[in-house]
Design a protein around this motif. Structure first.
Motif, short mmCIF file in Angstrom:
data_model
loop_
_atom_site.label_atom_id
_atom_site.label_comp_id
_atom_site.label_asym_id
_atom_site.label_seq_id
_atom_site.Cartn_x
_atom_site.Cartn_y
_atom_site.Cartn_z
N ASN A 54 -1.28 28.62 26.64
CA ASN A 54 -2.37 29.21 27.41
C ASN A 54 -3.59 29.24 26.52
OD1 ASN A 54 -4.06 31.74 28.30
ND2 ASN A 54 -2.82 31.18 30.07
N LEU A 55 -4.70 28.64 26.99
CA LEU A 55 -5.91 28.48 26.17
C LEU A 55 -7.09 29.18 26.82
CD1 LEU A 55 -5.60 24.63 25.48
CD2 LEU A 55 -5.01 26.48 23.90
N LEU A 56 -7.91 29.79 25.96
CA LEU A 56 -9.19 30.36 26.39
C LEU A 56 -10.21 30.11 25.29
CD1 LEU A 56 -11.01 32.13 28.24
CD2 LEU A 56 -10.23 34.10 26.89
N ASP A 57 -11.35 29.55 25.64
CA ASP A 57 -12.46 29.39 24.72
C ASP A 57 -13.73 29.54 25.53
OD1 ASP A 57 -14.47 28.50 22.95
OD2 ASP A 57 -13.02 27.31 21.84
N THR A 58 -14.37 30.71 25.45
CA THR A 58 -15.52 30.98 26.31
C THR A 58 -16.76 30.19 25.90
OG1 THR A 58 -16.07 32.93 24.98
CG2 THR A 58 -14.70 33.28 26.92
N TYR A 59 -16.73 29.52 24.76
CA TYR A 59 -17.82 28.60 24.41
C TYR A 59 -17.81 27.40 25.36
CZ TYR A 59 -20.81 25.51 21.64
OH TYR A 59 -21.81 24.67 21.20
N LEU A 60 -16.60 27.01 25.82
CA LEU A 60 -16.46 25.85 26.71
C LEU A 60 -16.32 26.25 28.16
CD1 LEU A 60 -13.94 23.74 24.57
CD2 LEU A 60 -16.43 23.50 24.67
N SER A 61 -15.62 27.35 28.43
CA SER A 61 -15.38 27.76 29.81
C SER A 61 -14.92 29.22 29.83
CB SER A 61 -14.30 26.88 30.45
OG SER A 61 -13.94 27.37 31.73
N GLN A 62 -15.23 29.91 30.93
CA GLN A 62 -14.76 31.28 31.11
C GLN A 62 -13.35 31.32 31.70
OE1 GLN A 62 -16.48 34.00 30.10
NE2 GLN A 62 -18.07 32.65 29.30
N GLU A 63 -12.83 30.16 32.08
CA GLU A 63 -11.51 30.08 32.70
C GLU A 63 -10.41 29.99 31.64
OE1 GLU A 63 -10.34 30.07 35.85
OE2 GLU A 63 -12.31 30.45 36.74
N LYS A 64 -9.23 30.50 32.00
CA LYS A 64 -8.04 30.32 31.17
C LYS A 64 -7.33 29.05 31.62
CE LYS A 64 -7.34 35.27 30.42
NZ LYS A 64 -6.41 36.42 30.61
N TYR A 65 -6.90 28.26 30.64
CA TYR A 65 -6.24 26.99 30.90
C TYR A 65 -4.77 27.10 30.50
CZ TYR A 65 -10.65 24.46 31.69
OH TYR A 65 -11.83 24.00 32.20
N SER A 66 -3.88 26.58 31.35
CA SER A 66 -2.45 26.60 31.07
C SER A 66 -1.91 25.17 31.09
CB SER A 66 -1.69 27.44 32.12
OG SER A 66 -2.14 28.78 32.09
N GLY A 67 -0.96 24.89 30.19
CA GLY A 67 -0.42 23.54 30.14
C GLY A 67 0.75 23.43 29.19
N VAL A 68 0.85 22.29 28.53
CA VAL A 68 1.98 22.00 27.66
C VAL A 68 1.49 21.71 26.25
CG1 VAL A 68 3.48 21.13 29.49
CG2 VAL A 68 1.88 19.57 28.37
N GLU A 69 2.39 21.93 25.29
CA GLU A 69 2.10 21.67 23.89
C GLU A 69 3.31 21.02 23.24
OE1 GLU A 69 1.58 24.23 19.77
OE2 GLU A 69 0.47 24.89 21.54
N ILE A 70 3.06 20.06 22.39
CA ILE A 70 4.10 19.48 21.55
C ILE A 70 3.67 19.64 20.11
CG2 ILE A 70 3.15 17.14 21.74
CD1 ILE A 70 6.04 16.11 21.50
N ARG A 71 4.61 20.01 19.24
CA ARG A 71 4.27 20.34 17.86
C ARG A 71 5.32 19.76 16.91
NH1 ARG A 71 2.55 26.40 16.04
NH2 ARG A 71 1.34 26.09 17.96
N TYR A 72 4.84 19.17 15.83
CA TYR A 72 5.72 18.72 14.74
C TYR A 72 5.61 19.72 13.60
CZ TYR A 72 7.35 16.08 10.70
OH TYR A 72 8.01 15.69 9.57
N VAL A 73 6.75 20.17 13.09
CA VAL A 73 6.78 21.19 12.05
C VAL A 73 7.62 20.69 10.88
CG1 VAL A 73 7.33 23.59 11.50
CG2 VAL A 73 6.69 22.96 13.84
N ASN A 256 -19.79 37.02 19.92
CA ASN A 256 -19.84 37.20 21.38
C ASN A 256 -19.07 36.11 22.13
OD1 ASN A 256 -21.62 39.54 21.34
ND2 ASN A 256 -23.23 38.11 20.72
N LEU A 257 -18.12 35.48 21.45
CA LEU A 257 -17.27 34.46 22.07
C LEU A 257 -15.81 34.88 21.91
CD1 LEU A 257 -18.98 31.24 20.67
CD2 LEU A 257 -19.19 32.15 23.00
N LYS A 258 -15.01 34.59 22.93
CA LYS A 258 -13.58 34.90 22.90
C LYS A 258 -12.77 33.61 22.83
CE LYS A 258 -13.82 39.26 25.49
NZ LYS A 258 -13.34 40.01 26.68
N TYR A 259 -11.69 33.70 22.10
CA TYR A 259 -10.83 32.53 21.92
C TYR A 259 -9.38 32.98 21.81
CZ TYR A 259 -8.08 29.46 18.89
OH TYR A 259 -7.06 28.73 18.34
N HIS A 260 -8.47 32.27 22.47
CA HIS A 260 -7.05 32.50 22.20
C HIS A 260 -6.24 31.24 22.50
CE1 HIS A 260 -6.31 33.94 26.60
NE2 HIS A 260 -5.64 32.82 26.45
N THR A 261 -5.10 31.16 21.81
CA THR A 261 -4.09 30.13 22.05
C THR A 261 -2.74 30.81 21.98
OG1 THR A 261 -5.44 28.37 21.06
CG2 THR A 261 -3.09 27.96 21.27
#
Length: 277
Positions: A54-73, A256-261
């Protein structure tokens, strides 16, 4: 990137990891069971993880975006020879994300590389429990791109932080196999991150040189973040199969910007011991 493609990438990556470790283990001879029992071997772990984000970056959009992630660790654990109660852990992660809002009229495409170095002291409780506590330094570099925006379509991500790191493991025998459950967590307390100010464009920052508090000090109050992992190691002849859950919750409110992942990931990997000679 669709869910089917991401799951296919997960399967192919896991097959490649298992094949690589199997080839390397064939040339190492028989394992020293006493070393395994005493947990004295260094370890290397390669894993792939897939799940929801779930992504939020108010610099780009006020909407929350949901999707998929793949990660190599990739992780490596090293115990000090002169002070065996101290150990270090190095972790590298490469994440790719694809998310969309409820209206499904655009996409966020993101990527990030993270490197963390932790140093912890170990305590034993009987023969089964191991507790670890110490500190960790972490740095991250990435991007987030909006397919909808024509003005300021991308956001850069750059941060460094310091904080505590803890871990606990429990060894037990089930179905005649010496299995291990492990939990580890890290939460930064202090750091610094890059962020444009509200209404400031990247053209102003990099072309016109208009600095506007773009290197922002962060604390656990303005950037509460937690990464934790719960895993089960099932041993085979020369390696262990790791299955687990990774939760990665990154968020900040600066300039004054919000961000989350928020990432919830299924983790599958291979643990290979490195024995001392």
């Amino acid at each position: 990137m669709t869910c089917k493609r991401i799951y296919l990438c997960l399967l192919l990556a896991l097959v490649g990891i298992c094949k690589t470790w199997a080839q390397e283990a064939d040339g190492q001879g028989r394992l020293d069971e006493s070393v395994v029992a005493n947990h004295q071997a260094d370890q290397r772990v390669q894993s792939v993880a897939v799940g929801s984000v779930n992504l939020l970056d108010t610099y780009l959009s006020q909407e929350k975006y949901s999707g998929v992630e793949i990660r190599y660790v990739t992780q490596s654990f090293h115990r000090w020879k002169r002070h065996p109660r101290w150990l270090t852990e190095q972790t590298g992660m490469l994440a790719l994300q694809d998310a969309s809002p409820r209206a499904d009229n655009s996409n966020f495409i993101g990527g990030q590389f993270t490197y963390a170095f932790a140093m912890r002291h170990e305590w034993t409780l009987g023969e089964q429990w191991r507790l670890e506590a110490g500190g960790q330094a972490e740095a991250g570099l990435g991007f987030l791109y909006s397919t909808r925006n024509s003005n300021n379509p991308a956001q850069a991500r750059l941060y460094m932080n310091l904080g505590p790191s803890v871990a606990a493991s429990f060894a037990f025998n089930l179905f005649r196999k010496d299995m291990k459950v492990r939990y580890e967590a890290a939460a930064p307390l202090l750091g610094v991150m890059f962020s444009p100010n509200y209404g400031q464009s990247y053209y102003e920052i990099f072309t016109r040189g208009n600095y506007d508090h773009n290197a922002v000090p962060t604390t656990a109050l303005c950037a509460p973040t937690l990464r934790h992992q719960l895993s089960l190691d099932v041993p085979f002849r020369r390696f262990s199969l790791r299955v687990g859950y990774m939760g990665d919750y990154q968020q900040a409110e600066v300039n004054n910007l919000k961000y989350h992942t928020y990432s919830h990931l299924l983790l599958i990997g291979v643990v290979r011991p490195i024995y001392r000679r």
